[in-house]
Design a protein around this motif. Structure first.
Motif, mmCIF file in Angstrom:
data_model
loop_
_atom_site.group_PDB
_atom_site.id
_atom_site.type_symbol
_atom_site.label_atom_id
_atom_site.label_comp_id
_atom_site.label_asym_id
_atom_site.label_seq_id
_atom_site.Cartn_x
_atom_site.Cartn_y
_atom_site.Cartn_z
ATOM 1 N N CYS A 112 0.736 -1.193 -0.159
ATOM 2 C CA CYS A 112 0.136 0.022 0.052
ATOM 3 C C CYS A 112 0.930 1.265 -0.068
ATOM 4 O O CYS A 112 1.815 1.476 1.063
ATOM 5 C CB CYS A 112 -0.927 -0.072 1.173
ATOM 6 N N VAL A 113 0.872 2.118 -1.111
ATOM 7 C CA VAL A 113 1.691 3.257 -1.229
ATOM 8 C C VAL A 113 1.549 4.138 0.125
ATOM 9 O O VAL A 113 2.513 4.628 0.450
ATOM 10 C CB VAL A 113 1.417 3.949 -2.597
ATOM 11 N N PRO A 114 0.226 4.534 0.245
ATOM 12 C CA PRO A 114 0.166 5.526 1.501
ATOM 13 C C PRO A 114 0.587 5.065 2.561
ATOM 14 O O PRO A 114 1.429 5.788 3.581
ATOM 15 C CB PRO A 114 -1.299 5.944 1.626
ATOM 16 N N CYS A 115 0.285 3.759 2.948
ATOM 17 C CA CYS A 115 1.122 3.010 4.312
ATOM 18 C C CYS A 115 2.518 3.019 4.190
ATOM 19 O O CYS A 115 3.380 3.620 5.250
ATOM 20 C CB CYS A 115 0.728 1.315 4.148
ATOM 21 N N GLY A 139 -14.544 -4.470 10.932
ATOM 22 C CA GLY A 139 -14.158 -4.669 9.576
ATOM 23 C C GLY A 139 -13.387 -3.522 9.001
ATOM 24 O O GLY A 139 -13.808 -2.266 9.034
ATOM 25 N N ILE A 140 -12.075 -3.724 8.692
ATOM 26 C CA ILE A 140 -11.257 -2.695 7.826
ATOM 27 C C ILE A 140 -11.264 -2.946 6.630
ATOM 28 O O ILE A 140 -10.795 -3.879 6.136
ATOM 29 C CB ILE A 140 -9.829 -2.784 8.726
ATOM 30 N N LYS A 141 -11.917 -2.024 6.010
ATOM 31 C CA LYS A 141 -12.109 -2.155 4.601
ATOM 32 C C LYS A 141 -10.862 -1.393 3.554
ATOM 33 O O LYS A 141 -10.575 -1.488 2.594
ATOM 34 C CB LYS A 141 -13.203 -1.512 3.949
ATOM 35 N N VAL A 142 -10.318 -0.104 4.187
ATOM 36 C CA VAL A 142 -9.665 0.825 3.537
ATOM 37 C C VAL A 142 -8.332 0.840 4.355
ATOM 38 O O VAL A 142 -8.512 1.029 5.428
ATOM 39 C CB VAL A 142 -10.392 2.052 3.256
ATOM 40 N N ILE A 143 -7.339 0.819 3.631
ATOM 41 C CA ILE A 143 -5.921 1.277 4.542
ATOM 42 C C ILE A 143 -5.109 2.339 3.844
ATOM 43 O O ILE A 143 -5.441 2.567 2.576
ATOM 44 C CB ILE A 143 -5.304 -0.193 4.692
ATOM 45 N N PRO A 144 -4.192 3.082 4.630
ATOM 46 C CA PRO A 144 -4.320 2.723 5.877
ATOM 47 C C PRO A 144 -5.398 3.194 6.753
ATOM 48 O O PRO A 144 -6.098 4.062 6.414
ATOM 49 C CB PRO A 144 -2.892 3.595 6.148
ATOM 50 N N TYR A 157 -10.078 7.829 18.677
ATOM 51 C CA TYR A 157 -10.221 8.283 17.455
ATOM 52 C C TYR A 157 -9.815 7.395 16.348
ATOM 53 O O TYR A 157 -9.065 6.316 16.660
ATOM 54 C CB TYR A 157 -8.977 9.446 17.231
ATOM 55 N N ARG A 158 -10.174 7.542 15.277
ATOM 56 C CA ARG A 158 -10.285 6.383 13.901
ATOM 57 C C ARG A 158 -10.080 7.431 12.751
ATOM 58 O O ARG A 158 -10.876 8.303 12.372
ATOM 59 C CB ARG A 158 -11.491 5.634 14.005
ATOM 60 N N GLU A 159 -8.984 6.992 11.881
ATOM 61 C CA GLU A 159 -8.573 7.728 10.886
ATOM 62 C C GLU A 159 -8.458 6.776 9.529
ATOM 63 O O GLU A 159 -7.488 6.001 9.730
ATOM 64 C CB GLU A 159 -7.629 8.608 10.795
ATOM 65 N N THR A 160 -8.994 6.829 8.601
ATOM 66 C CA THR A 160 -8.809 6.277 7.433
ATOM 67 C C THR A 160 -7.942 7.021 6.307
ATOM 68 O O THR A 160 -8.569 8.398 6.080
ATOM 69 C CB THR A 160 -10.285 5.867 6.712
ATOM 70 N N GLY A 161 -6.910 6.553 5.881
ATOM 71 C CA GLY A 161 -5.974 7.241 5.096
ATOM 72 C C GLY A 161 -4.820 7.744 5.987
ATOM 73 O O GLY A 161 -4.790 7.156 7.117
ATOM 74 N N LYS A 162 -3.933 8.364 5.322
ATOM 75 C CA LYS A 162 -2.550 8.766 6.094
ATOM 76 C C LYS A 162 -3.012 9.545 7.264
ATOM 77 O O LYS A 162 -3.940 10.510 7.441
ATOM 78 C CB LYS A 162 -1.747 9.474 5.186
ATOM 79 N N LEU A 163 -2.372 9.205 8.477
ATOM 80 C CA LEU A 163 -2.531 9.499 9.712
ATOM 81 C C LEU A 163 -2.131 10.910 9.997
ATOM 82 O O LEU A 163 -0.954 11.286 9.424
ATOM 83 C CB LEU A 163 -2.025 8.875 11.171
ATOM 84 N N ASP A 164 -3.013 12.116 10.401
ATOM 85 C CA ASP A 164 -2.620 13.338 10.817
ATOM 86 C C ASP A 164 -1.744 13.223 12.203
ATOM 87 O O ASP A 164 -2.107 13.302 13.283
ATOM 88 C CB ASP A 164 -3.718 14.091 10.954
ATOM 89 N N ILE A 165 -0.506 13.191 11.977
ATOM 90 C CA ILE A 165 0.339 13.059 13.159
ATOM 91 C C ILE A 165 0.297 13.944 14.279
ATOM 92 O O ILE A 165 0.220 13.575 15.278
ATOM 93 C CB ILE A 165 1.933 12.601 12.742
#
Length: 203
Positions: free
Chosen positions: A96-99, A160-165, A178-186
């Protein structure tokens, strides 16, 4: 899109003069409403609902399940064993490129806040071959524990985790804060987890 066709009208002399296309009151919108199949409209609405449900984070799980996590090093830990400490669960894949792009940020977060009590566990997806995950982790020098989810039970336990990251921030009592789909806002993750760290928020 439907088009207007010329309509032939037979005259008494046998000729077939053509009339100009007529437009019903209401214009194109009324025309489309009359011509649209109810079944097609239903199918479109169902498809949009499915897409939204797929992309938006699920809030069905409020407390982290005490599911076992089989780690690459052969150990198995339970999320229950990590209660009392703030925890980050990162679902990812080496393909996964964003991961891969957010990996340096997660490593910095772990090295910065780990000494203050933060735990971080990355969970590979069921379709990731364990050997590929092991090779990636070794070559990249990932410092935090990495779990395998070969049978999909870990992802399933989190509704169910359908999208990563997809990243979950869990407080010491086991609540998903908190739950974030996509790159995490650090920066946001730091702010959320700061009150749960040893010595409190950084000054």
């Amino acid at each position: 899109m439907p088009s207007c066709r010329r309509i032939s009208i037979s005259s008494a002399s046998g000729s077939s003069p053509t009339s100009k296309p007529t437009r019903k009151p209401g214009g194109a919108r009324a025309f489309l409403r009359e011509r649209a199949s109810p079944l097609a409209v239903f199918a479109l609405v169902a498809a949009l609902a499915t897409l939204i449900a797929w992309l938006l984070p699920s809030h069905a799980v409020r407390t982290a399940p005490e599911t076992p996590l089989p780690l690459l090093d052969g150990r198995t830990i339970s999320l229950g064993e990590l209660r009392g400490r703030p925890l980050v669960i990162a679902f990812w894949s080496p393909t996964c490129v964003p991961c891969v792009e957010e990996l340096p940020d997660l490593v910095r977060l772990y090295r910065e806040l780990g000494p203050r009590g933060l735990e971080l566990v990355a969970v590979a997806m069921p379709y990731d071959p364990p050997l590929a995950v092991q090779t990636f982790v070794r070559e990249r020098g990932v410092p935090y524990p990495v779990a395998l989810d070969v049978d999909g039970r870990v992802a399933g336990a989190f509704a169910g985790i359908k999208v990563i990251p997809t990243t979950l921030l869990i407080d010491p009592e086991g609540h998903i804060v908190y739950r974030e789909t996509g790159k995490l806002d650090i920066a946001r993750a730091r702010r959320i987890m700061a009150p749960f760290l040893e010595n409190g928020p950084p000054r």
